[in-house]
Design an enzyme around this catalytic site. Structure first.
Site: not given
Length: 465
Positions: A257, A109, A255
């Site tokens: 998100d 992340s 990633d």
């Protein structure tokens, strides 16, 4: 020690000693534990092979970890749907569409390039619960693996179409109006931090008729700045938005998100306000309840109540936010770090959904992005951290603070949150890094910073550092 095991998955730095870092041995061990967990969970499927969807971000260690994890599952007799370079929300939507039994996203992340991780999903494409995570850790600890014989090995099936499928799914959402957006001829700068967001975000924008200016959109894993989308890391895009006279800028993490906007004046829209703005649009069309975590801005509560809904706060962690969203039938929710969770799409943080909804919202407004930001309740946050050493007893430190402030409004479901009348502080041990996070919010930046400095000092005094 930089191998962290939590409800957020298995995360660590590449290289070093087995058990202390995310080495090839550790990747195989935890992939084996996850595959073994799925076999227990789906024990009734005796006549068909289990199936797991796997995708990765563009970080340098991705191909190595990817191959190790895939082939471990094959060795367990599990079929793998290999999405290759992908995003966290893309893998999440692929799991139910493929009728798979689980999914793994290989990404650390927002962590720097030396990190990687296995983020684990269930058959709904949602993160595992704390209990399920504990069972996987127990299987890993006991090395209770039973691999398949040569006639029952799994297979790898490549499917490179899912980023396009994801875009199609987003464009089909009832509150997304690509035709209206096309009429506005927006110009947007995108910082994809040289990961998969550099592919999927521009593709979505172009399909919505937006002119795209790409910055760091080459998915080579060489992050040009710290990949956490915070103000201090985003000087380049802030400058470029002004130079290009763009309507706004979009920043995602590796990633995809987490989503942050840069206003048309080159200033941060505010990571916390990504969810606030998107929720304002969604609630104006479909009123209802909202959820964010305890470290998120009070502004979401204000916007929710403006539209006649009820706001509730969960413990930090996407799985906790989703659980409370389901319990309260929330229309939209997420995390103040720029994570939008929109159940009409799926129960996972999704920058794609956030971008498409925000563009539709902007197209409906006769305002600039800076003017939209100025229209919201003004809160300011300070986000700090203290590095942990093995000698620090975090539980004792937080218990001491709880006792000291027991006369205030205190919540202890996740660390310690102290709500003062006009400001708050939330102190908790991170799920993803060896640190204590100290988040504060107040009516001005100065007050938020002063409150943060005060609690950093108090924490250090109690911890003896």
């Amino acid at each position: 020690m930089t191998l962290i095991k939590s409800i957020s998955g298995i995360r660590g730095t590449i290289g070093g000693a087995v058990g202390d870092n995310l080495t090839p041995v550790d990747a195989v061990k935890f992939a084996s534990a996850y595959g073994s967990f799925l076999k227990i969970r789906h024990a009734s499927k005796t006549n068909e092979r289990l199936k797991v969807v796997i995708g990765r971000d563009a970080r340098i260690s991705g191909p190595m970890i990817h191959n190790l994890v895939m082939n471990t599952l094959v060795g367990l007799g599990i079929d793998v749907i290999d999405l290759g370079l992908s995003t966290t929300p893309t893998v999440e939507i692929a799991v139910p569409l493929e009728q798979a039994d689980g999914g793994i996203i290989l990404t650390a992340s927002h962590n720097p390039k030396q990190w990687n991780a296995l983020k684990l999903l269930n058959e709904k494409g949602e993160f595992l619960s704390g209990k399920e995570g504990e069972l996987i850790l127990e299987i890993a600890e006991n090395e209770a693996f039973d691999f398949s014989d040569v006639d029952n090995l799994g297979e790898v099936i490549e499917n490179n179409a899912y980023m396009d499928i994801h875009i199609d799914e987003v464009l089909e959402l009832p509150l997304v109006d690509a035709d209206l957006v096309k009429t506005k001829k927006f110009k947007v700068v995108v910082d994809g931090v040289n990961s998969s967001g550099g592919i999927i975000i521009p593709n979505l924008l172009e399909q919505m008729g937006v002119e795209v200016v790409k910055l760091y959109c080459e998915p080579n894993g060489h992050f040009p700045h710290n990949p956490e989308p915070l103000k201090e890391h985003l000087g380049d895009i802030c400058k470029l938005v002004i130079e290009e006279k763009a309507d706004f800028g979009i920043v995602v993490d590796p990633d995809v998100d987490r989503l942050a906007f840069i206003s048309n004046d080159g200033e941060m829209f505010g990571e916390e306000y990504t969810l606030v703005a998107v929720a304002d649009y969604v609630l104006s069309k479909t009123p209802g309840n909202t959820v964010s975590n305890m470290s998120s801005s009070r502004a979401l509560r204000d916007i929710t109540e403006k539209h006649g809904g009820t706001y509730q706060a969960s413990a930090v962690g996407e799985v906790n936010v989703v659980e409370l969203m389901k319990k309260t039938n929330a229309i939209i929710g997420g995390e103040g770090n720029g994570g939008i969770i929109y159940p009409s799409s799926h129960y996972g943080r999704d920058s794609m959904v956030g971008v498409a909804l925000f563009l539709t919202y902007l197209a409906n407004q006769d305002k600039t992005v800076a003017e939209i930001r100025a229209s919201y309740p003004q809160y300011y946050m300070s986000k700090n951290k203290i590095e942990l050493t093995p000698q620090i007893d975090v539980d004792n430190v937080l218990a001491t603070l709880t006792e000291k402030y027991k006369s205030e409004n205190i919540t202890t479901i996740d660390g310690v949150k102290i709500d003062f009348p006009t400001e708050w502080v939330h102190l908790r041990k991170s799920n993803t890094e060896p640190i204590i996070r100290i988040y504060t919010e107040a009516p001005t930046q100065s007050e938020a910073d002063i409150l943060a400095e005060r609690f950093v000092k108090e924490l250090k005094e109690i911890a003896g550092i």
